[in-house]
Design a protein around this motif. Structure first.
Motif, short mmCIF file in Angstrom:
data_model
loop_
_atom_site.label_atom_id
_atom_site.label_comp_id
_atom_site.label_asym_id
_atom_site.label_seq_id
_atom_site.Cartn_x
_atom_site.Cartn_y
_atom_site.Cartn_z
N TYR A 77 45.69 82.33 52.85
CA TYR A 77 45.35 83.74 53.01
C TYR A 77 46.27 84.65 52.18
N ASP A 78 47.54 84.25 52.03
CA ASP A 78 48.48 85.10 51.28
C ASP A 78 48.50 84.78 49.79
N ILE A 79 47.76 83.78 49.36
CA ILE A 79 47.59 83.38 47.95
C ILE A 79 48.95 83.35 47.22
N PRO A 80 49.87 82.48 47.62
CA PRO A 80 51.21 82.47 47.03
C PRO A 80 51.26 82.18 45.54
N CYS A 81 50.30 81.40 45.04
CA CYS A 81 50.32 81.10 43.60
C CYS A 81 50.09 82.36 42.78
N VAL A 82 49.23 83.25 43.27
CA VAL A 82 48.98 84.51 42.57
C VAL A 82 50.22 85.39 42.61
N ALA A 83 50.85 85.46 43.78
CA ALA A 83 52.06 86.28 43.93
C ALA A 83 53.19 85.80 43.03
N ALA A 84 53.21 84.49 42.74
CA ALA A 84 54.30 83.92 41.93
C ALA A 84 54.12 84.15 40.44
N CYS A 85 52.89 84.42 40.00
CA CYS A 85 52.62 84.53 38.56
C CYS A 85 53.25 85.79 37.99
N PRO A 86 54.13 85.66 36.97
CA PRO A 86 54.84 86.83 36.43
C PRO A 86 54.08 87.56 35.32
N THR A 87 52.98 87.01 34.86
CA THR A 87 52.32 87.58 33.66
C THR A 87 50.95 88.17 33.92
N GLY A 88 50.38 87.94 35.09
CA GLY A 88 49.03 88.41 35.35
C GLY A 88 47.96 87.43 34.92
N ALA A 89 48.36 86.23 34.49
CA ALA A 89 47.37 85.20 34.18
C ALA A 89 46.56 84.87 35.44
N LEU A 90 47.22 84.98 36.59
CA LEU A 90 46.54 84.94 37.89
C LEU A 90 46.50 86.38 38.37
N ASP A 91 45.32 86.92 38.48
CA ASP A 91 45.11 88.35 38.70
C ASP A 91 45.80 88.84 39.99
N PRO A 92 46.81 89.73 39.86
CA PRO A 92 47.50 90.22 41.06
C PRO A 92 46.62 91.09 41.95
N LEU A 93 45.47 91.53 41.44
CA LEU A 93 44.55 92.34 42.24
C LEU A 93 43.75 91.50 43.24
N LEU A 94 43.83 90.16 43.09
CA LEU A 94 43.15 89.29 44.04
C LEU A 94 43.97 89.23 45.32
N THR A 95 43.51 89.86 46.37
CA THR A 95 44.21 89.86 47.65
C THR A 95 43.37 89.22 48.76
N ASP A 96 42.10 88.95 48.49
CA ASP A 96 41.22 88.31 49.47
C ASP A 96 40.78 86.96 48.91
N ILE A 97 41.27 85.89 49.52
CA ILE A 97 40.99 84.55 49.00
C ILE A 97 39.51 84.24 48.99
N ARG A 98 38.73 84.90 49.84
CA ARG A 98 37.29 84.67 49.86
C ARG A 98 36.61 85.20 48.60
N LYS A 99 37.33 85.99 47.83
CA LYS A 99 36.78 86.51 46.58
C LYS A 99 37.30 85.75 45.36
N ALA A 100 38.01 84.67 45.61
CA ALA A 100 38.51 83.85 44.50
C ALA A 100 37.34 83.19 43.77
N ASP A 101 37.50 82.98 42.50
CA ASP A 101 36.43 82.36 41.70
C ASP A 101 37.03 81.24 40.87
N MET A 102 37.23 80.10 41.52
CA MET A 102 37.82 78.95 40.83
C MET A 102 36.76 78.09 40.17
N GLY A 103 35.51 78.25 40.57
CA GLY A 103 34.42 77.46 40.04
C GLY A 103 33.23 77.60 40.96
N LEU A 104 32.31 76.68 40.84
CA LEU A 104 31.10 76.73 41.65
C LEU A 104 30.69 75.31 42.03
#
Length: 235
Positions: free
Chosen positions: A111-138
């Protein structure tokens, strides 16, 4: 009469030695430069990520992701389930970039998406705060011949293990010669591509797999490169 070697000026004796040393150093420097050029060329020439490569939650589109990712590994370190790993030369992803393999270990959708919070460059979008809206694939049902539901059985494991149960994937009835079958059906607007369904498919090779969205989902409209085939024409 030949002059005694011991009586020759120092420069005439040492010069060949200096020249040999210079050539040796030059060869080493040249090899290093060539190796660097070849290494860079190999990095640039690596093919696009394979269909099995899934990025962490919040990853930018692949081209932008590779440009922004500095291969620091912080997202890997902060994944509490050790699911993410950095690609090596033997992996299908560009070297040093983070990815996970759904069949081995799916994303646990923290729920807290720690991998996104750890990314220092924005390669993992810091605006993603709801894991249900993640788009890793289909998730895509890729093999109708082996899926147990298509054989008239009722296997619902992929539905039951889905973290967004009843929304991202559900059983829908279809009619065929065997009767009414309950077929796993993915809602592309709800599926996050976490890979839990692929991980838990009971078959030796999963009938449902998570693909990068651009591979797993088509686009509506005409194919600009397509042509209507004309059957029966010769040569």
């Amino acid at each position: 009469m030949a002059e005694d070697r011991n009586n020759k000026p120092a420069s005439t004796i040492e010069e060949p030695e200096r020249r040999r040393m210079f050539k040796k150093v030059s060869r080493r420097l040249g090899a290093a430069v060539v190796g660097s050029i070849i290494g860079s060329a190999l990095l640039r020439s690596r093919p696009a990520p394979a269909a099995s490569v899934l990025r962490p939650p919040g990853a930018l589109p692949e081209k932008d992701f590779q440009s922004a990712c500095v291969r620091c590994g912080l997202c890997v370190e902060d994944c509490p389930f050790d699911i993410l790993k950095l690609a090596s030369w033997a992996d299908p992803a560009p070297m040093g970039t983070p990815f996970f393999t759904a069949r081995e270990e799916p994303c646990r959708m923290c729920y807290d998406i720690p991998c996104v919070a750890a990314c220092p460059t924005g390669a993992l979008d810091p605006l993603l705060t709801d894991i249900r809206k993640a788009d890793m694939g289909l998730a895509v049902l890729v093999d109708h011949e082996t899926c147990l539901n298509y054989k008239g059985m009722t296997c619902s494991i992929c539905v039951r293990v889905c973290p967004i149960r009843g929304e991202a994937i559900s059983l829908k009835p279809i009619q065929n010669e065997l009767g009414v079958l309950q077929i796993p059906t993915v809602d592309s607007t709800k599926c996050t591509g976490c890979g839990t369904c692929e991980k838990h498919c009971v078959l030796a090779e999963a009938a449902i797999r998570v693909l990068p969205r651009e591979l797993g989902q088509g686009l509506s409209g005409a194919n600009p490169a397509g042509r209507t085939p004309v059957w029966g024409m010769k040569g």
